[in-house]
Design a protein around this motif. Structure first.
Motif, PDB file in Angstrom:
ATOM      1  N   ASP A 117      44.215 -28.488  49.984  1.00  0.00           N
ATOM      2  CA  ASP A 117      43.662 -29.252  48.867  1.00  0.00           C
ATOM      3  C   ASP A 117      42.590 -30.226  49.358  1.00  0.00           C
ATOM      4  O   ASP A 117      41.521 -30.353  48.736  1.00  0.00           O
ATOM      5  N   GLU A 137      39.357 -28.308  50.166  1.00  0.00           N
ATOM      6  CA  GLU A 137      38.613 -27.908  48.969  1.00  0.00           C
ATOM      7  C   GLU A 137      37.882 -29.103  48.362  1.00  0.00           C
ATOM      8  O   GLU A 137      36.717 -28.989  47.948  1.00  0.00           O
ATOM      9  N   ARG A 138      38.536 -30.244  48.320  1.00  0.00           N
ATOM     10  CA  ARG A 138      37.878 -31.441  47.787  1.00  0.00           C
ATOM     11  C   ARG A 138      36.716 -31.869  48.668  1.00  0.00           C
ATOM     12  O   ARG A 138      35.661 -32.302  48.184  1.00  0.00           O
TER      13      ARG A 138
END
Length: 301
Positions: free
Chosen positions: A50, A53-54
């Motif tokens: 996560d 991806e950010r």
């Protein structure tokens, strides 16, 4: 998947402070450090993915910066490792391409990581088209790592797929290889080709087996069929001997007398003669049908 990948992640944090932290780069760098901690220390692979991806999304507004490209590459390396640890390795290539759009733009480190990953999971065909696009690109051919990636493509993609002619053509046309490297690569291709042919011969179909093997198979089938026929012949012989025995004849006579008693038929009466004549004919036909000329009971004097 719990398999060690060839690119080390231990030095990601220590190598990043030297980058100039622009307003766009600072959040991505912080997310990279956090993702590396989650992956290596806490083993929280979903959270690490996560953060990667950010971080990649935060760099979308500054694609031309060299520092941003390095951070983006590091984020993708951590993300690939996280996907592999969660046994989601099938998503690796599509996940990476969503941030680089076309295979030609993949950094050499990421392409190397993908080649080794899909080779380790025995699915090298996934990288066949991607590698071809990347290796044909003129910009990539000037990179120092081009020869290494060409060698990986030949050894881990083309040879496992049995594409020996394509591998020889690439090696012979690759200017990044020295003469010694070309000879060594061609020798490796020849050895793998011989091994491939031997495996194909050992795994040939039953139609391609030697005649001796087919004869053995047919011989075993013939012996089984002969055994079954022998058992059937003995069973039929036993039945015929039982039918021709004296107790069976006596039983048949008793059944005939019982039939006459039940129907109250007087054998001496003239009206019973047609019935008795038909009954004798039926018995004679049944006898001829059941007992062939080869199995007629012996005639007694």
């Amino acid at each position: 998947m719990k398999k060690d990948l060839p690119v080390s992640l231990a030095g990601l944090k220590s190598s990043e402070p030297s980058l100039s932290l622009s307003p766009v780069l600072a959040p991505a760098t912080a997310l990279l450090e956090e993702a590396a901690d989650l992956l290596v220390v806490h083993l929280d692979f979903a959270a690490a993915l996560d953060r990667c991806e950010r971080g990649c999304e935060s760099l979308a507004s500054d694609p031309g910066c060299e520092s941003s490209a390095e951070v983006k590459c590091s984020l993708c390396i951590v993300g690939i490792q996280a996907l592999a640890e969660m046994n989601r390795w099938r998503e690796v290539l599509s996940w990476v391409l969503q941030y680089y759009q076309v295979p030609e733009q993949l950094p050499p480190k990421i392409l190397e990581l993908c080649i080794l990953l899909y080779s380790k999971v025995k699915e090298p065909h996934v990288m066949l088209e991607v590698d071809s696009y990347w290796l044909r690109d003129l910009t990539n051919q000037s990179l120092p790592s081009y020869g290494t990636l060409m060698e990986l493509h030949v050894l881990h993609v083309l040879l496992p797929l049995g594409q020996f002619v394509e591998a020889e053509e690439l090696v012979q046309s690759c200017e990044a290889f020295s003469k010694e490297q070309q000879l060594e690569a061609l020798r490796t291709i020849s050895e793998r080709r011989c091994r491939w042919v031997q495996q194909e011969e050992t795994q040939s179909s039953p139609e391609d087996q030697p005649a001796t093997v087919r004869q053995k198979l047919l011989g075993s089938v013939s012996r089984k069929l002969l055994t079954i026929l022998t058992i059937l012949r003995r069973a039929l012989g036993s039945m015929l001997s039982h039918f021709c025995s004296s107790p069976f004849k006596k039983t048949l006579l008793a059944a005939l007398i019982l039939c006459l008693v039940v129907v109250r038929l007087d054998p001496a009466a003239p009206t019973s003669l047609p019935f008795l004549y038909k009954l004798v004919q039926l018995c004679h036909q049944a006898w001829v049908t059941v007992f062939s000329p080869l199995h007629k009971p012996p005639v007694q004097d």
